[in-house]
Design a protein around this motif. Structure first.
Motif, PDB file in Angstrom:
ATOM      1  N   ASP A  89      17.172  69.199  49.470  1.00  0.00           N
ATOM      2  CA  ASP A  89      17.576  70.619  49.449  1.00  0.00           C
ATOM      3  C   ASP A  89      18.174  71.041  50.793  1.00  0.00           C
ATOM      4  N   ILE A  90      17.592  70.541  51.864  1.00  0.00           N
ATOM      5  CA  ILE A  90      18.099  70.892  53.206  1.00  0.00           C
ATOM      6  C   ILE A  90      19.519  70.342  53.395  1.00  0.00           C
ATOM      7  N   ILE A  91      19.698  69.105  52.962  1.00  0.00           N
ATOM      8  CA  ILE A  91      21.027  68.488  53.120  1.00  0.00           C
ATOM      9  C   ILE A  91      22.061  69.264  52.286  1.00  0.00           C
ATOM     10  N   ASP A  92      21.684  69.600  51.048  1.00  0.00           N
ATOM     11  CA  ASP A  92      22.594  70.376  50.193  1.00  0.00           C
ATOM     12  C   ASP A  92      22.890  71.756  50.774  1.00  0.00           C
ATOM     13  N   TYR A  93      21.861  72.356  51.331  1.00  0.00           N
ATOM     14  CA  TYR A  93      22.001  73.706  51.900  1.00  0.00           C
ATOM     15  C   TYR A  93      23.101  73.731  52.977  1.00  0.00           C
ATOM     16  N   TYR A  94      23.061  72.735  53.868  1.00  0.00           N
ATOM     17  CA  TYR A  94      24.079  72.717  54.930  1.00  0.00           C
ATOM     18  C   TYR A  94      25.440  72.273  54.404  1.00  0.00           C
ATOM     19  N   ALA A  95      25.425  71.399  53.378  1.00  0.00           N
ATOM     20  CA  ALA A  95      26.710  71.023  52.771  1.00  0.00           C
ATOM     21  C   ALA A  95      27.399  72.285  52.242  1.00  0.00           C
ATOM     22  N   LYS A  96      26.602  73.172  51.690  1.00  0.00           N
ATOM     23  CA  LYS A  96      27.151  74.384  51.053  1.00  0.00           C
ATOM     24  C   LYS A  96      27.533  75.470  52.087  1.00  0.00           C
ATOM     25  N   HIS A  97      26.713  75.631  53.115  1.00  0.00           N
ATOM     26  CA  HIS A  97      26.880  76.815  53.962  1.00  0.00           C
ATOM     27  C   HIS A  97      27.458  76.572  55.366  1.00  0.00           C
ATOM     28  N   ALA A  98      27.589  75.299  55.775  1.00  0.00           N
ATOM     29  CA  ALA A  98      27.971  75.040  57.175  1.00  0.00           C
ATOM     30  C   ALA A  98      29.278  75.738  57.559  1.00  0.00           C
ATOM     31  N   GLU A  99      30.256  75.669  56.676  1.00  0.00           N
ATOM     32  CA  GLU A  99      31.565  76.230  57.022  1.00  0.00           C
ATOM     33  C   GLU A  99      31.457  77.731  57.292  1.00  0.00           C
ATOM     34  N   THR A 100      30.695  78.427  56.454  1.00  0.00           N
ATOM     35  CA  THR A 100      30.518  79.874  56.662  1.00  0.00           C
ATOM     36  C   THR A 100      29.750  80.142  57.954  1.00  0.00           C
ATOM     37  N   PHE A 101      28.681  79.367  58.170  1.00  0.00           N
ATOM     38  CA  PHE A 101      27.874  79.598  59.375  1.00  0.00           C
ATOM     39  C   PHE A 101      28.690  79.391  60.659  1.00  0.00           C
ATOM     40  N   LEU A 102      29.669  78.492  60.601  1.00  0.00           N
ATOM     41  CA  LEU A 102      30.402  78.151  61.824  1.00  0.00           C
ATOM     42  C   LEU A 102      31.816  78.739  61.841  1.00  0.00           C
ATOM     43  N   ALA A 103      32.072  79.650  60.934  1.00  0.00           N
ATOM     44  CA  ALA A 103      33.406  80.277  60.912  1.00  0.00           C
ATOM     45  C   ALA A 103      33.652  81.013  62.225  1.00  0.00           C
ATOM     46  N   SER A 104      34.895  81.031  62.654  1.00  0.00           N
ATOM     47  CA  SER A 104      35.226  81.729  63.904  1.00  0.00           C
ATOM     48  C   SER A 104      34.887  83.206  63.770  1.00  0.00           C
ATOM     49  N   GLU A 105      34.433  83.760  64.881  1.00  0.00           N
ATOM     50  CA  GLU A 105      34.012  85.167  64.861  1.00  0.00           C
ATOM     51  C   GLU A 105      35.000  85.989  65.689  1.00  0.00           C
ATOM     52  N   LYS A 106      35.570  86.998  65.042  1.00  0.00           N
ATOM     53  CA  LYS A 106      36.538  87.848  65.745  1.00  0.00           C
ATOM     54  C   LYS A 106      35.766  88.886  66.556  1.00  0.00           C
ATOM     55  N   LEU A 107      36.114  89.039  67.834  1.00  0.00           N
ATOM     56  CA  LEU A 107      35.452  90.051  68.660  1.00  0.00           C
ATOM     57  C   LEU A 107      36.320  91.301  68.704  1.00  0.00           C
ATOM     58  N   SER A 108      35.765  92.387  69.188  1.00  0.00           N
ATOM     59  CA  SER A 108      36.540  93.627  69.309  1.00  0.00           C
ATOM     60  C   SER A 108      36.522  94.102  70.761  1.00  0.00           C
ATOM     61  N   PRO A 109      37.233  93.379  71.634  1.00  0.00           N
ATOM     62  CA  PRO A 109      37.248  93.792  73.050  1.00  0.00           C
ATOM     63  C   PRO A 109      38.048  95.081  73.227  1.00  0.00           C
ATOM     64  N   ASP A 110      37.892  95.710  74.404  1.00  0.00           N
ATOM     65  CA  ASP A 110      38.606  96.973  74.658  1.00  0.00           C
ATOM     66  C   ASP A 110      40.112  96.790  74.550  1.00  0.00           C
ATOM     67  N   ALA A 111      40.585  95.614  74.979  1.00  0.00           N
ATOM     68  CA  ALA A 111      42.027  95.389  74.899  1.00  0.00           C
ATOM     69  C   ALA A 111      42.297  93.973  74.430  1.00  0.00           C
ATOM     70  N   GLY A 112      43.394  93.770  73.792  1.00  0.00           N
ATOM     71  CA  GLY A 112      43.810  92.432  73.379  1.00  0.00           C
ATOM     72  C   GLY A 112      42.943  91.846  72.275  1.00  0.00           C
ATOM     73  N   GLU A 113      43.116  90.547  72.100  1.00  0.00           N
ATOM     74  CA  GLU A 113      42.385  89.851  71.027  1.00  0.00           C
ATOM     75  C   GLU A 113      41.381  88.875  71.630  1.00  0.00           C
ATOM     76  N   ALA A 114      40.290  88.621  70.909  1.00  0.00           N
ATOM     77  CA  ALA A 114      39.340  87.591  71.345  1.00  0.00           C
ATOM     78  C   ALA A 114      38.572  87.077  70.140  1.00  0.00           C
ATOM     79  N   MET A 115      38.222  85.825  70.223  1.00  0.00           N
ATOM     80  CA  MET A 115      37.401  85.259  69.150  1.00  0.00           C
ATOM     81  C   MET A 115      36.483  84.171  69.705  1.00  0.00           C
ATOM     82  N   ILE A 116      35.421  83.886  68.959  1.00  0.00           N
ATOM     83  CA  ILE A 116      34.511  82.795  69.317  1.00  0.00           C
ATOM     84  C   ILE A 116      34.677  81.690  68.285  1.00  0.00           C
ATOM     85  N   GLU A 117      34.973  80.513  68.814  1.00  0.00           N
ATOM     86  CA  GLU A 117      35.142  79.361  67.933  1.00  0.00           C
ATOM     87  C   GLU A 117      33.959  78.414  68.154  1.00  0.00           C
ATOM     88  N   SER A 118      33.451  77.811  67.087  1.00  0.00           N
ATOM     89  CA  SER A 118      32.332  76.868  67.223  1.00  0.00           C
ATOM     90  C   SER A 118      32.849  75.449  67.074  1.00  0.00           C
TER      91      SER A 118
END
Ligand code: NAP
Length: 462
Positions: A89-118
Motif C-alpha cells: 500500500d505504501i509503494i502504491d501510495y507514492y506511485a499515485k501521489h508523488a508527482e502531485t506532492f513534488l509539483a513546483s510551487e508558485k510563490l507570490s513575491p512582491d515583484a516578479g515571478e518565483a517558484m520552488i522546484e523539487s
C-alpha cells in the motif's frame, strides 16, 4: 558481526551470509551513482509503473514475502501477511501521489515571478531495523525512489533474507540495477558509506545508540539525515474512558508484534478512578496469550526476535525490580525452546528507577496510577523520548485538548498510535527528527530550489 537468519522459534540457524568486501561495496555505490544519472530523468509515470509492479508482486506472492519474516524474526504469520499488504500500500501510495506532492510551487513575491522546484539529491543511504522488515524498507524506499533518488540500504543483521527479497522485488518489478541496493556491511562500513561523497543523505530507523552514531557521522559530513528512533509511548486512560474497549486496545498496543514496535504502548497511565478495574481486566487479557509456532495462524504468543533481545529484556526487568518495581505478572522466559517471553506487568516504578526512562522492547507493560488528567499529562511528558502516544476518553474535545499538550510527534485518540501510508510518522527529542510517510515523507531528501524571474532593469535593493 555476521548476517544470519536464526529462527527464534527453535534457535535453528537457517542461513549465514558473507559481508561485502570494501571492493564489492565500492562497486555497489558506483552502480547506484551511475544509475541515478538516468533514473532522475525518468518521468513520474515511468517510475510509477515500476513501483506499481513492485506493489502488485508483493500482494501476489503474499506468503513468499511473509514467511521469511516469521522465520527470521518470529512475527506471527497473520501479522506478517498484514505487513506485506501495508508495504504494498505504501509503494502504491507514492506511485499515485508523488508527482502531485513534488509539483513546483508558485510563490507570490512582491515583484516578479518565483517558484520552488523539487529535485532529487542522488544516492541515499538507509540503515534499517528488523522489527518491521519490509514496512521500514518500503517507508524509506518508495517515496525516495519516486522522487528520483536511488537508495542503498543496510538492513539489520538478523533479517538478511527479507533484505534480499526486498532488493529482488525491485529488479523483478523492472527497476534498473542500482535503483535499490541491499548491502551486507559492518558498522565500520556504515561510516565509510556515510563519508562517501556520492552519498547525499542518510536515513536511520533504529535505537537511540545507533541514531547518535549515524547522525553524528552524517553531521560531520554535512549530510542531511532523518532519525526514526525509539519511544516510550504513554497510553493514557481517563476516568470517562470506555473500559472494555480501552482494555482491548491496551492489549493490542502492548502485544502487537510482541511489543517490539517503536510505537507500542510502553507506559500505561491510568487515572485512579479506573486504575484497579483497568489493571484487573488487563491482567486477565494478558494472561490469555499462548505460546506456539508463529507460523501457525492459531498462535497468539510468538517468540521475540532473537535470544539476545530476550536476554536484554529479562535483564531490564530484573533491574527494574531491584530498584523497587512490583511484578504483577510474568517477568520470566517461558520454559520451552525459543526466545519466548511471558507477558509482563510492572507497577510501582518511581522516577529514580532506571525503568522509568528506558524503552522496554517487548511484551512488558509499565503501569502508573495518577490522580487526574493533569497528572497524566505531566507524567506522559516526563520522558526523554517523544514518538507517539494515545488518550482514551469518551469526550473527543477533551481528548484533543489532552493530545495538544503531549510532547510527541504523534498522538491518537481512542486508538493506540499506528501507521498508514497517508499519515506522517516520526518523533521529537530522543525519538529523532524528520518524518516518513504521507506528503511530508517525500520532501525530506529533495532540493527545494528557488527559481526567480526578476526584471533585468531593476537593481536588487539591500
Ligand atoms: P538497532 O540495534 O539500532 O539497529 C537498527 C539498525 O542500525 C540495524 O541495521 C543495525 O545493524 C544498525 N546499527 C546499530 N548500531 C549501529 C552503529 N553503531 N553503526 C551503524 N549501524 C548500526 O535497533 P533495532 O534493535 O534493530 O530496532 C529496535 C529499535 O528501533 C527500537 O529502539 C525501536 O523503537 C526503534 N524503531 C524506531 C522506529 C521509528 O520509526 N521511530 C521504527 C522501528 C523501530 P545491525 O543489525 O547489524 O547491528
Amino acid at each position: 558481526m555476521a548476517y544470519q537468519s536464526v529462527n527464534p522459534y527453535n534457535g535453528k540457524v537457517l542461513k549465514t551470509f558473507e559481508e561485502l568486501t570494501d571492493k564489492q561495496l565500492e562497486k555497489a555505490i558506483k552502480t547506484a551513482d551511475s544509475c541515478f544519472k538516468t533514473w532522475q530523468n525518468n518521468s513520474f509515470a515511468e517510475r510509477a509503473a515500476i513501483a506499481k509492479n513492485a506493489a502488485a508482486i508483493m500482494r501476489l506472492d503474499l506468503d513468499g514475502f511473509a514467511k521469511p519474516m516469521t522465520l527470521e524474526m518470529g512475527k506471527r504469520i497473520e501479522e506478517a501477511r498484514g505487513e506485506v499488504m501495508l508495504s504494498a500500500d505504501i509503494i502504491d501510495y507514492y506511485a499515485k501521489h508523488a508527482e502531485t506532492f513534488l509539483a513546483s510551487e508558485k510563490l507570490s513575491p512582491d515583484a516578479g515571478e518565483a517558484m520552488i522546484e523539487s529535485s532529487p539529491l542522488g544516492v541515499l543511504f538507509g540503515v534499517q531495523p528488523w522489527n518491521f522488515p519490509y514496512y521500514q524498507l518500503a517507508r524509506f524506499a518508495a517515496p525516495n525512489l519516486m522522487a528520483g533518488n536511488v537508495v542503498i540500504v543496510k538492513h539489520a543483521s538478523c533479517t538478511p533474507q527479507c533484505a534480499i527479497a526486498f532488493e529482488k522485488l525491485w529488479l523483478d518489478a523492472g527497476a534498473p540495477q542500482g535503483v535499490y541496493t541491499n548491502l551486507f556491511i559492518s558498522h565500520d562500513q556504515v561510516n565509510q558509506v556515510i563519508d562517501d561523497p556520492r552519498i547525499k543523505g542518510v536515513a536511520l530507523t533504529g535505537s537511540l545508540e545507533a541514531g547518535k552514531s549515524v547522525a553524528a557521522r552524517a553531521g560531520q559530513n554535512l549530510k542531511k539525515s532523518t532519525m526514526e528512533l525509539g519511544g516510550s509511548d504513554a497510553f493514557i486512560v481517563l476516568e470517562d474512558a470506555d473500559l472494555d474497549k480501552t482494555v482491548k486496545w491496551a492489549v493490542w498496543a502492548k502485544m502487537n508484534n510482541m511489543g517490539q514496535c517503536c510505537v507500542a504502548a510502553k507506559r500505561f497511565i491510568v487515572v485512579e478512578a479506573l486504575a484497579d478495574r483497568f489493571l484487573a481486566k488487563f491482567e486477565v487479557a494478558m494472561a490469555a496469550f499462548e505460546a506456539g509456532d508463529p507460523m501457525d495462524k492459531a498462535t497468539t504468543l510468538a517468540p521475540l526476535s532473537t535470544e539476545g533481545a530476550l536476554l536484554k529484556l529479562l535483564d531490564q526487568i530484573d533491574n527494574a525490580i531491584a530498584h523497587g518495581a512490583k511484578l504483577v505478572m510474568g517477568g520470566k522466559r517461558i520454559a520451552r525452546d525459543g526466545a519466548f517471553m511471558q507477558p509482563t506487568i510492572l507497577t510501582n516504578i518511581k522516577p529514580a528507577n532506571p525503568a522509568f526512562r528506558e524503552e522496554f522492547f517487548g511484551p512488558v507493560a509499565l503501569m502508573f496510577t495518577v490522580k487526574n488528567e493533569e497528572d497524566a499529562i505531566a507524567l506522559a511528558n516526563d520522558s526523554d523520548f517523544g514518538l507517539g502516544g494515545s488518550v482514551f476518553t469518551q469526550d473527543i474535545a477533551r481528548g484533543k485538548r489532552v493530545a495538544s499538550r503531549i510532547h510527541t510527534g504523534m498522538v491518537f485518540i481512542n486508538q493506540p498510535t499506528w501507521t498508514a501510508p497517508d499519515l506522517p510518522f516520526g518523533g521529537i527529542g530522543n525519538s529523532g527528527y524528520g518524518r516518513e510517510l504521507s506528503s511530508m515523507g517525500i520532501q525530506e531528501f529533495v532540493n527545494k530550489k528557488l527559481i526567480r524571474v526578476a526584471s533585468i532593469n531593476k537593481l536588487a535593493s539591500a
